[in-house]
Scaffold this motif. Structure first.
Motif, PDB file in Angstrom:
ATOM      1  N   ILE A 121      -8.199  39.679  77.128  1.00 29.73           N
ATOM      2  CA  ILE A 121      -7.085  38.732  77.183  1.00 29.73           C
ATOM      3  C   ILE A 121      -7.438  37.431  76.484  1.00 29.73           C
ATOM      4  CG2 ILE A 121      -5.752  37.255  78.759  1.00 29.73           C
ATOM      5  CD1 ILE A 121      -5.764  39.662  80.718  1.00 29.73           C
ATOM      6  N   PHE A 122      -8.631  36.915  76.745  1.00 27.15           N
ATOM      7  CA  PHE A 122      -9.036  35.666  76.105  1.00 27.15           C
ATOM      8  C   PHE A 122      -9.226  35.855  74.596  1.00 27.15           C
ATOM      9  CE2 PHE A 122     -10.320  34.397  80.460  1.00 27.15           C
ATOM     10  CZ  PHE A 122      -9.667  33.171  80.504  1.00 27.15           C
ATOM     11  N   THR A 123      -9.633  37.039  74.195  1.00 30.83           N
ATOM     12  CA  THR A 123      -9.822  37.315  72.764  1.00 30.83           C
ATOM     13  C   THR A 123      -8.502  37.408  72.024  1.00 30.83           C
ATOM     14  OG1 THR A 123     -11.868  38.535  73.216  1.00 30.83           O
ATOM     15  CG2 THR A 123     -10.811  38.928  71.089  1.00 30.83           C
ATOM     16  N   ILE A 124      -7.528  38.058  72.640  1.00 31.20           N
ATOM     17  CA  ILE A 124      -6.272  38.378  71.954  1.00 31.20           C
ATOM     18  C   ILE A 124      -5.196  37.303  72.129  1.00 31.20           C
ATOM     19  CG2 ILE A 124      -4.369  40.034  71.804  1.00 31.20           C
ATOM     20  CD1 ILE A 124      -7.030  41.068  70.728  1.00 31.20           C
ATOM     21  N   PHE A 125      -5.055  36.789  73.346  1.00 34.68           N
ATOM     22  CA  PHE A 125      -3.886  35.959  73.652  1.00 34.68           C
ATOM     23  C   PHE A 125      -4.151  34.456  73.626  1.00 34.68           C
ATOM     24  CE2 PHE A 125      -3.056  40.077  75.693  1.00 34.68           C
ATOM     25  CZ  PHE A 125      -1.852  40.392  75.081  1.00 34.68           C
ATOM     26  N   PHE A 126      -5.378  34.049  73.400  1.00 35.34           N
ATOM     27  CA  PHE A 126      -5.679  32.628  73.315  1.00 35.34           C
ATOM     28  C   PHE A 126      -6.119  32.299  71.890  1.00 35.34           C
ATOM     29  CE2 PHE A 126      -5.739  33.433  77.776  1.00 35.34           C
ATOM     30  CZ  PHE A 126      -5.435  32.230  78.401  1.00 35.34           C
ATOM     31  N   LYS A 127      -5.555  31.254  71.338  1.00 35.41           N
ATOM     32  CA  LYS A 127      -5.856  30.898  69.951  1.00 35.41           C
ATOM     33  C   LYS A 127      -6.596  29.570  69.839  1.00 35.41           C
ATOM     34  CE  LYS A 127      -3.763  34.559  68.537  1.00 35.41           C
ATOM     35  NZ  LYS A 127      -4.577  35.715  68.091  1.00 35.41           N
ATOM     36  N   THR A 176     -12.904  31.415  71.503  1.00 38.85           N
ATOM     37  CA  THR A 176     -14.270  31.547  70.995  1.00 38.85           C
ATOM     38  C   THR A 176     -15.273  31.834  72.106  1.00 38.85           C
ATOM     39  OG1 THR A 176     -14.790  29.182  71.221  1.00 38.85           O
ATOM     40  CG2 THR A 176     -13.718  29.887  69.173  1.00 38.85           C
ATOM     41  N   MET A 177     -14.796  31.859  73.352  1.00 40.56           N
ATOM     42  CA  MET A 177     -15.708  32.066  74.486  1.00 40.56           C
ATOM     43  C   MET A 177     -15.286  33.222  75.395  1.00 40.56           C
ATOM     44  SD  MET A 177     -16.623  28.139  75.566  1.00 40.56           S
ATOM     45  CE  MET A 177     -15.008  27.410  75.353  1.00 40.56           C
ATOM     46  N   PRO A 178     -14.799  34.333  74.842  1.00 42.48           N
ATOM     47  CA  PRO A 178     -14.330  35.423  75.701  1.00 42.48           C
ATOM     48  C   PRO A 178     -15.437  36.047  76.546  1.00 42.48           C
ATOM     49  CG  PRO A 178     -14.498  36.168  73.424  1.00 42.48           C
ATOM     50  CD  PRO A 178     -14.696  34.689  73.413  1.00 42.48           C
ATOM     51  N   PRO A 193     -35.420  37.888  69.999  1.00 44.06           N
ATOM     52  CA  PRO A 193     -35.183  37.501  68.601  1.00 44.06           C
ATOM     53  C   PRO A 193     -33.880  36.720  68.470  1.00 44.06           C
ATOM     54  CG  PRO A 193     -35.843  39.793  68.743  1.00 44.06           C
ATOM     55  CD  PRO A 193     -35.584  39.342  70.150  1.00 44.06           C
ATOM     56  N   LYS A 194     -33.814  35.889  67.459  1.00 42.83           N
ATOM     57  CA  LYS A 194     -32.679  34.984  67.287  1.00 42.83           C
ATOM     58  C   LYS A 194     -31.858  35.322  66.056  1.00 42.83           C
ATOM     59  CE  LYS A 194     -33.517  32.402  70.878  1.00 42.83           C
ATOM     60  NZ  LYS A 194     -34.143  33.433  71.714  1.00 42.83           N
ATOM     61  N   THR A 195     -30.604  34.867  66.081  1.00 46.82           N
ATOM     62  CA  THR A 195     -29.712  35.010  64.934  1.00 46.82           C
ATOM     63  C   THR A 195     -28.683  33.898  64.997  1.00 46.82           C
ATOM     64  OG1 THR A 195     -28.224  36.515  63.751  1.00 46.82           O
ATOM     65  CG2 THR A 195     -28.065  36.517  66.129  1.00 46.82           C
ATOM     66  N   THR A 196     -28.121  33.522  63.837  1.00 45.83           N
ATOM     67  CA  THR A 196     -27.036  32.545  63.827  1.00 45.83           C
ATOM     68  C   THR A 196     -25.820  33.164  64.515  1.00 45.83           C
ATOM     69  OG1 THR A 196     -26.541  33.324  61.592  1.00 45.83           O
ATOM     70  CG2 THR A 196     -27.771  31.268  61.792  1.00 45.83           C
ATOM     71  N   TYR A 197     -25.040  32.345  65.212  1.00 47.99           N
ATOM     72  CA  TYR A 197     -23.966  32.849  66.064  1.00 47.99           C
ATOM     73  C   TYR A 197     -22.571  32.642  65.487  1.00 47.99           C
ATOM     74  CZ  TYR A 197     -25.835  34.687  70.447  1.00 47.99           C
ATOM     75  OH  TYR A 197     -26.402  35.505  71.396  1.00 47.99           O
ATOM     76  N   GLY A 198     -21.840  33.747  65.399  1.00 47.96           N
ATOM     77  CA  GLY A 198     -20.461  33.688  64.938  1.00 47.96           C
ATOM     78  C   GLY A 198     -19.572  32.901  65.879  1.00 47.96           C
ATOM     79  N   GLU A 199     -19.888  32.910  67.181  1.00 44.28           N
ATOM     80  CA  GLU A 199     -19.091  32.172  68.164  1.00 44.28           C
ATOM     81  C   GLU A 199     -19.057  30.690  67.817  1.00 44.28           C
ATOM     82  OE1 GLU A 199     -21.388  34.372  68.792  1.00 44.28           O
ATOM     83  OE2 GLU A 199     -20.963  35.586  70.590  1.00 44.28           O
ATOM     84  N   ASN A 200     -20.210  30.160  67.442  1.00 46.00           N
ATOM     85  CA  ASN A 200     -20.275  28.731  67.127  1.00 46.00           C
ATOM     86  C   ASN A 200     -19.639  28.415  65.785  1.00 46.00           C
ATOM     87  OD1 ASN A 200     -22.859  29.407  68.935  1.00 46.00           O
ATOM     88  ND2 ASN A 200     -22.175  27.321  69.347  1.00 46.00           N
ATOM     89  N   ILE A 201     -19.683  29.371  64.853  1.00 47.12           N
ATOM     90  CA  ILE A 201     -18.946  29.190  63.599  1.00 47.12           C
ATOM     91  C   ILE A 201     -17.455  29.115  63.900  1.00 47.12           C
ATOM     92  CG2 ILE A 201     -18.356  30.237  61.373  1.00 47.12           C
ATOM     93  CD1 ILE A 201     -21.149  31.499  61.347  1.00 47.12           C
ATOM     94  N   GLY A 202     -17.008  29.919  64.866  1.00 45.33           N
ATOM     95  CA  GLY A 202     -15.610  29.882  65.294  1.00 45.33           C
ATOM     96  C   GLY A 202     -15.227  28.530  65.862  1.00 45.33           C
ATOM     97  N   VAL A 203     -16.124  27.938  66.646  1.00 41.76           N
ATOM     98  CA  VAL A 203     -15.861  26.603  67.197  1.00 41.76           C
ATOM     99  C   VAL A 203     -15.731  25.583  66.074  1.00 41.76           C
ATOM    100  CG1 VAL A 203     -16.819  24.723  68.600  1.00 41.76           C
ATOM    101  CG2 VAL A 203     -17.001  27.087  69.396  1.00 41.76           C
TER     102      VAL A 203
END
Length: 438
Positions: free
Chosen positions: A181-187, A192-194, A300-310
């Motif tokens: 719901i948070f992924t689809i219905f919130f813009k 970005t935090m589902p 292990p670490k990786t750059t985060y798409g969530e924060n790019i979304g923010v």
């Protein structure tokens, strides 16, 4: 200044903006970063601590030009489970030191690749890792973990034996649907935090139906040191071929993921990060962050798409905000009550969110194939993708001795690279796989 940016890369926010926006970034990465250690028997506190440390390292090495946050990498969940071993009764790692050694080797590999890129350029890497190789391996990562996610969602362990539980499965479904719901219905920023929001709602539901044990929270101190894993102190530093072959080949995927994130981030902030500060710097930052993380017990670490979304939503690109989020993560990792609360999250809730996450990983591989217009009418492409998928998901293993083997996802990735290099029919011009790097 980038057009339409509220705060550009080197703009300093006010104190109020810094605190608010930094918390926003911390919460965006929080759910995924703590989920990885929960799934592989590591400490959520050390995952938070190392995410902050790795992010600061990344910012320094990229000369404070790239506003990226580094969190726990999902690509290494399956390899960590294999090399560290997971106790099916307790869910704890049997040999977590093995995973740390493997992750340090991954960090070193990143460093070697970044050095080669610095000296020779990056186009050879693009040709070595085309979408027809990377995308199916990404699909293997997600689909290979599907059984784990469903098992966590449906079952509870009684006397070491998994048993189906309608009550726990209901918690998994509530968590799953909340995240959807948070992924689809919130813009807005909530979209970005589902993961985090799904975990919170699933946790609340689990508390209502009585499957959460708060004993650990009551017993925990407000201040507590994260559970460090130091080589030579907490485990014997012993590099084996099994560890290296289980972990290192996954960089085939994570390096491609890193390049993709740099390209997307560059589009968001209107900069070419492949050229400035350079792919070699960003990759080195990612690798050194992973090495330091593993040295003290983090994943292990990786750059985060969530924060790019923010960044895309808020149009606040300031590296000071990313730095603030990293510092907050470090401070939060020492709050014992909060870390104990995380450890009370029911396995079913983790399973519910994993169903969505692992599915998204697999779907992102499929999306890569579509976006790059991979022609499956071409038998060459069909063969490469088919072999990678079956070897990876089927768990094929190439065993040389009892302790020396290449298996599963690692074997699939290696075979994919080899097939792409040796099979006839490669596009002679080899179009730029990532056209925006021109």
């Amino acid at each position: 200044m980038t057009k339409n940016a509220v705060l550009d890369i080197n703009d300093k926010p006010s104190a109020g903006q810094l605190i608010t926006l930094s918390f926003q970034h911390m919460f965006a990465m929080f759910g995924a970063t703590i989920l990885v250690p929960q799934l592989v028997g590591l400490s959520p506190a050390i995952a938070l601590l190392t995410s902050g440390i790795a992010t600061i390292i990344f910012l320094i090495i990229t000369q404070f030009k790239v506003p990226a946050y580094l969190g726990s990498s999902f690509a290494f969940i399956s390899p960590i489970i294999v090399v560290a071993g997971i106790d099916q009764t307790t869910g704890a790692s049997i040999n977590p030191g093995n995973a740390m050694i493997g992750a340090m080797a991954v960090g070193v590999t990143y460093g070697v690749v970044s050095l080669i890129i610095w000296k020779t350029g990056y186009k050879w890497l693009m040709r070595l890792l085309p979408p027809i190789v990377v995308a199916p391996v990404i699909m293997v990562i997600g689909l290979g973990l599907a059984g784990t996610a469903v098992g966590m969602a449906m079952n509870i362990t009684v006397d070491g034996v998994p048993q189906y539980s309608v009550l726990h499965f209901s918690a998994a479904l509530v968590t799953l649907f909340a995240a959807i719901i948070f992924t689809i219905f919130f813009k807005n920023i909530l979209s970005t935090m589902p993961i985090l929001l799904g975990l919170i709602i699933g946790y609340i539901y689990s508390s209502i139906i009585g499957i959460v044990d708060f004993t650990k929270v009551h017993e925990a101190a407000w201040f507590a040191l994260p559970e460090f894993l130091i080589p030579g102190v907490h485990y014997e530093f012993n590099i084996t071929s099994t560890i290296l072959l289980g972990m290192v080949p996954i960089v085939i995927v994570t390096i491609a993921e890193h390049i993709g994130h740099q390209l997307v981030l560059g589009k968001v902030v209107n900069r070419n990060y492949i050229k400035d500060p350079g792919l070699h710097r960003s990759l080195l930052g990612d690798g050194l962050g992973t090495f330091v993380s593993a040295f003290i017990g983090g994943p292990p670490k990786t750059t985060y798409g969530e924060n790019i979304g923010v960044l895309a939503i808020t149009r606040v690109f300031s590296v000071y905000v990313i730095l603030g989020a990293a510092i907050l993560a470090i401070l939060f990792s020492f709050v014992g009550k909060a870390m104990a609360l995380i450890q009370t999250i029911p396995t079913a809730v983790l399973g519910g969110i994993s169903i969505l996450l692992f599915g998204i990983i697999a779907s992102s591989g499929l999306r890569m194939l579509v976006e790059n217009n991979i022609d499956f009418g071409n038998n060459r492409n069909m063969v490469i993708a088919s072999v990678i998928l079956v070897i990876g998901i089927g768990g094929a293993a190439l065993r040389f001795t009892e302790t020396f083997a290449i298996e599963g996802m690692a074997l699939a990735a290696i075979v994919g690279v080899i097939l792409n290099l040796v099979l006839p029919g490669r596009d002679k011009e080899e179009k730029e796989i990532y056209e925006t790097t021109k």
